[in-house]
Write a protein that holds these residues in place. Structure first.
Motif, mmCIF file in Angstrom:
data_model
loop_
_atom_site.group_PDB
_atom_site.id
_atom_site.type_symbol
_atom_site.label_atom_id
_atom_site.label_comp_id
_atom_site.label_asym_id
_atom_site.label_seq_id
_atom_site.Cartn_x
_atom_site.Cartn_y
_atom_site.Cartn_z
ATOM 1 N N ASN A 227 0.814 -1.221 0.000
ATOM 2 C CA ASN A 227 0.000 0.000 0.000
ATOM 3 C C ASN A 227 0.840 1.260 0.000
ATOM 4 O O ASN A 227 0.374 2.329 -0.396
ATOM 5 N N ASP A 230 3.715 3.493 -4.499
ATOM 6 C CA ASP A 230 2.934 3.852 -5.683
ATOM 7 C C ASP A 230 3.449 3.073 -6.892
ATOM 8 O O ASP A 230 4.657 3.032 -7.153
ATOM 9 N N ASP A 296 -3.150 -1.212 -10.239
ATOM 10 C CA ASP A 296 -4.457 -0.940 -9.621
ATOM 11 C C ASP A 296 -4.913 -2.117 -8.767
ATOM 12 O O ASP A 296 -5.395 -1.935 -7.632
ATOM 13 N N THR A 298 -3.001 -4.474 -7.488
ATOM 14 C CA THR A 298 -2.087 -4.634 -6.352
ATOM 15 C C THR A 298 -2.506 -3.720 -5.208
ATOM 16 O O THR A 298 -2.562 -4.139 -4.051
ATOM 17 N N LYS A 299 -2.820 -2.466 -5.536
ATOM 18 C CA LYS A 299 -3.273 -1.504 -4.514
ATOM 19 C C LYS A 299 -4.614 -1.954 -3.914
ATOM 20 O O LYS A 299 -4.833 -1.865 -2.703
ATOM 21 N N LYS A 300 -5.488 -2.461 -4.764
ATOM 22 C CA LYS A 300 -6.803 -2.908 -4.302
ATOM 23 C C LYS A 300 -6.662 -4.114 -3.360
ATOM 24 O O LYS A 300 -7.332 -4.187 -2.320
ATOM 25 N N ASN A 303 -5.422 -2.919 0.029
ATOM 26 C CA ASN A 303 -6.508 -2.306 0.801
ATOM 27 C C ASN A 303 -7.482 -3.351 1.344
ATOM 28 O O ASN A 303 -7.999 -3.210 2.457
#
Length: 463
Positions: A227, A230, A296, A298-300, A303
């Motif tokens: 997280n 970036d 996208d 990976t970030k999701k 989270n």
């Protein structure tokens, strides 16, 4: 081993020679069947590989009430990161260190091998009509206890020898269920610099017994790293091994900017500095041939893992850390085109099950995952009146001069399953001092084992 009680530790040593991870119990089940038959007991090995032994009463004690001694034959198999132990073939290497018995960088299997060994030895002491029940797969889905026919639970008293603190009489236990979810992701061609991270150093432990003791959770560490970078792109994640063990080490492979990765590692080391143990992150550059998750997704995923609650949820008594409900974010593992995520939920009453479970299903739905609850097991309700408990406590005080403490355990015990099958059974759970269950540091007190055994000998004689 030349330890006392000799029969107990001799039997425990025999059990330790047989691989017995949950799901691999055929060998130990056959051993127990042969043991009972050679002793002249009536033995049943049911379709699930549970063992039921009918032990005739000592002469002159035929009119006593029937007692069931119960334990489980499987064990949690955990080992240190450098251990070469093969749980499918190798015996557990037992090490005596003063008053302690432990294994060589693996779980010891005292949970619940020492309880089974005690039951085997107690059959040769003075007692009335006695039954020994040894179940399979307690550490995973309790299907051994669930599959056991109710007719085998006919009796007046049941002693579950699967507790881990001497002087504590366990009188009720939590129910639970397992959330199984899948995070399905999108992939793209690999570009950039890839890194392989091995994270370890947390203490882990039994998710029922240690969940309120700041043991940390390595899946949360991995999610924080992802997280905080970036554009990070996940290649692989593999963290956690057992649903009832707090994840203490894990593997992460990702594409990331090297500077951003270093900053993320520094961030999590600071964030988790107060967790029991010491967070260690070994990082090296690696190569990769296949695809990677999109930035996208990976970030999701990060989270999603961060939003899933883990740890204590509600307390019956917060000052004494008596839990009412909790959860353990137990496993996150990339399998084919999805990351499989398992969360183990525990609760003191069935009324909490729906309310607590809805929190997780809402998160699953929010992130578009597939999810369902599996492997439920019931709570064991407290029996308000029990002459049996009073006898057990009275004898303990006569032996030690100390009061025996009644306790609700947040761990799941098979007693709840048995209670649902025969609510007339008066049930207790008892056991010797054991620390570090479900970790490679599991340790059993030898002197406590003797005291608990001597206590049970007197209880069987007195009933």
């Amino acid at each position: 081993m030349n330890l006392e009680p000799k029969k107990v530790f001799d039997y425990f040593e025999m059990l330790s020679q047989i691989p017995r991870e949950s799901g691999n119990e055929k060998g130990v089940s056959d051993f127990l069947k042969k043991f009972g038959e050679e002793k002249g007991y009536k033995v049943v090995q049911d379709d699930s590989l549970n063992i039921i032994m009918e032990v005739p009463p000592t002469k002159g004690m035929e009119d006593r009430p029937k007692v069931i001694l119960q334990g489980h034959m499987d064990m949690v198999c955990e080992k240190g990161k450098d251990s070469k132990h093969n749980f499918e073939t190798d015996p557990i290497e037992l090490i005596v260190d003063g008053d302690s018995l432990h294994a060589n960088d693996t779980t010891l299997g005292a949970d619940n091998g020492i309880g089974v060994a005690m039951a085997m030895a107690l059959a040769e002491e003075e007692h009335g009509p006695l039954k020994i029940i040894v179940t399979v797969s307690e550490e995973t889905d309790m299907h051994g206890a669930k599959d056991l026919e109710a007719k085998y639970l006919e009796g007046k008293y049941l002693i579950n020898i699967d507790s881990e603190e001497e002087g504590v009489l366990t009188v009720s236990s939590a129910g639970g269920k397992l959330l199984k979810s899948k995070f399905v992701f999108n992939e793209e061609a690999y570009t950039g610099k890839a890194f392989d991270l091995h994270l370890h150093g947390f203490l882990g432990g039994h998710s029922g017994m240690e969940i309120a003791n700041n043991r940390g959770n390595m899946i949360k560490v991995i999610a924080e790293i992802l997280n905080n970078i970036d554009g990070a792109k996940l290649i692989d994640i593999n963290c956690g091994t057992k649903q009832n063990a707090i994840p203490r080490e894990g593997k992460l492979v990702l594409v990331a900017d090297e500077k951003a990765l270093k900053e993320a590692i520094d961030f999590v080391k600071e964030k988790f500095k107060d967790v029991a143990g010491e967070l260690v992150i070994e990082c090296k550059e690696t190569s990769h041939d296949g695809k990677v998750l999109t930035a996208d997704d990976t970030k999701k995923l990060a989270n999603y893992l961060l939003e899933l609650p883990t740890g204590p949820h509600t307390f019956i008594n917060e000052a004494k850390k008596v839990l009412e409900s909790s959860s353990n974010l137990a496993i996150a593992k990339k399998v084919d085109d999805a990351v499989e995520v398992f969360v183990s939920l525990r609760f003191a009453s069935s009324s909490l099950s729906e309310e607590f479970g809805k929190i997780y299903l809402d998160i699953v739905e929010k992130y578009g995952c597939q999810g369902e609850f599996i492997n439920p097991y019931p709570e064991w309700e407290y029996r308000k009146e029990s002459d049996f408990r009073e006898i057990v406590k009275k004898i303990y005080k006569e032996i030690t001069g100390k009061e025996m403490e009644e306790e609700f355990t947040h761990g799941g015990l098979e007693c709840g399953v048995f209670y649902k099958k025969n609510s007339d059974l008066d049930i207790i759970s008892i056991g010797p001092d054991t620390v570090g269950a479900h970790t490679q540091k599991e340790t059993l007190s030898i002197s406590s084992t003797k005291r608990v055994y001597d206590h049970l000998v007197k209880v069987l004689k007195a009933l």
